[in-house]
Design a protein around this motif. Structure first.
Motif, mmCIF file in Angstrom:
data_model
loop_
_atom_site.group_PDB
_atom_site.id
_atom_site.type_symbol
_atom_site.label_atom_id
_atom_site.label_comp_id
_atom_site.label_asym_id
_atom_site.label_seq_id
_atom_site.Cartn_x
_atom_site.Cartn_y
_atom_site.Cartn_z
ATOM 1 N N SER A 165 40.404 30.206 45.747
ATOM 2 C CA SER A 165 40.879 31.147 44.744
ATOM 3 C C SER A 165 41.653 32.292 45.387
ATOM 4 O O SER A 165 42.711 32.692 44.912
ATOM 5 C CB SER A 165 39.685 31.688 43.943
ATOM 6 N N TYR A 168 45.044 30.940 46.771
ATOM 7 C CA TYR A 168 45.770 29.964 45.955
ATOM 8 C C TYR A 168 47.280 30.196 46.011
ATOM 9 O O TYR A 168 47.768 31.319 45.887
ATOM 10 C CB TYR A 168 45.309 30.015 44.498
ATOM 11 N N ASP A 293 48.736 24.864 36.398
ATOM 12 C CA ASP A 293 48.431 26.212 35.914
ATOM 13 C C ASP A 293 46.998 26.323 35.408
ATOM 14 O O ASP A 293 46.375 27.384 35.512
ATOM 15 C CB ASP A 293 49.410 26.607 34.804
ATOM 16 N N GLU A 296 44.726 26.809 38.339
ATOM 17 C CA GLU A 296 44.871 28.184 38.853
ATOM 18 C C GLU A 296 44.104 29.168 37.978
ATOM 19 O O GLU A 296 43.380 30.039 38.482
ATOM 20 C CB GLU A 296 46.347 28.574 38.897
#
Length: 350
Positions: A165, A168, A293, A296
């Motif tokens: 995270s 990323y 996306d 993410e």
């Protein structure tokens, strides 16, 4: 056809590829991408087998990078590149080059790989194990449009997700996320069958399983409801229970193969939800080379909750009882307690 090259160079490997193609009559124009697998000797066979199986759907040039760690200073001083070139039936639907790097060349693997990439074709790098914490900044990862890791293979999967995270970069993905695609699709389809508001969710699965954590974070993010995590003996994900204004919705998979979908007011039904092989996961990731996306957003949503992990990857104060895995962000808590099911439907498909 196999061609073994000892103490070779990238130029000689390219010549061997041309020689092999001419011998078996296989053109290079049918390959759609270059897949770079970075692994060790122990896991190379399984990774290459999965890549060959995936090549039936995605013909590609597969480059297997194996960094051989020398034990003695004398061996480390001996820089060498060995290669095994496979074309035809020995390489699936494409070409395979197994690269074994010795000595100082292990620190410059990108210089060996770069001349072997297919021109004007996407590059995907896959680390079955020992993935870097920031794949995009890795020298090999910097060559790729898509970077695939597997946090399930890490010693501390929860910490691995936290690192993913924080670092990323568009193009990153993880096989722990790919494993939950059927679960996300099935849950979204279940919500399509009823008109309801989801009020709470419980996700059940193995402890320290990153796929369980990711599914919980995805549900909390998309539905804006509290999600609790309960432990089971597995395998993997075993159940998701959603409380709704129309009654409970339960997707239960106890044996890792066949699941039972129970929707209040409807007869229970059996659905196929088997645990997929690595080749199927890789094939799915190669179908899309644009940034994910939804992945993410899920990582961004869960990072603050994962920061509470202690040194061994477990959350403090946890037990076999149900425990929170994620809660809606502060700005989402101001919204009504229930959430519409529409966001889940939109985000289910990758």
């Amino acid at each position: 056809m196999k061609i073994d090259l000892t103490d070779t160079t990238s130029s000689k490997i390219n010549k061997a590829l041309v020689q092999g193609r001419r011998a078996v009559g296989t053109p290079a124009v049918g390959m759609v991408l270059t897949l770079v697998i970075v692994t060790d000797e122990e896991n190379a066979y399984d990774a290459l087998k999965a890549a060959n199986d995936a090549s039936r759907e995605h013909p590609s040039r597969t480059l297997v990078v194996i960094k051989r760690v020398s034990r003695s200073p004398r061996d480390r001083a001996q820089t060498r590149l060995d290669a095994e070139v496979r074309v035809g039936a020995d390489a699936g639907n494409g070409e395979t080059v197994v690269l074994r790097l010795y000595g100082e060349v292990t620190d410059h693997a990108q210089s060996v790989v770069l001349p072997l990439l297919l021109p004007d074709a996407p590059v995907v790098v896959w680390w079955p194990i020992n993935a870097p914490l920031d794949p995009a900044k890795d020298p090999l990862g910097a060559l790729a449009q898509r970077r695939v890791t597997d946090s399930y293979a890490a010693e501390r999967p929860i910490h691995e997700l936290t690192a993913r995270s924080e670092a990323y970069t568009p193009g990153d993905t993880d096989l722990a996320w790919t494993r939950i695609t059927p679960w996300r699709s099935m849950l979204a389809a279940a919500l399509d069958q009823v008109v309801c508001d989801v009020t709470s969710v419980e996700v059940e699965g193995e402890e320290f399983n990153p796929s369980v954590e990711l599914l919980g974070m995805w549900l909390a993010d998309r539905l804006s409801v509290p999600v609790r995590r309960s432990l089971s003996s597995g395998p993997g994900l075993t159940a998701v229970r959603m409380e709704t204004s129309s009654g409970p919705i339960i997707l239960d998979r106890a044996d890792g193969s066949l699941a039972n979908l129970a929707i209040h007011g409807q007869p229970d039904r059996a659905v196929a939800l088997k645990r997929r092989e690595t080749a199927e996961l890789i094939a799915e990731e190669l179908r899309r080379l644009d940034p994910d996306d939804t992945y993410e957003a899920t990582l961004r949503f869960g990072v603050d909750r994962l920061d509470d992990s202690d040194g061994d990857g477990a959350r403090p104060g946890t037990s076999d009882a149900a425990r929170p895995v994620a809660e809606p962000a502060a700005e989402k808590k101001a919204a009504p307690a229930t959430a519409r099911k529409a966001p889940a439907r939109k985000a289910a498909a990758k």
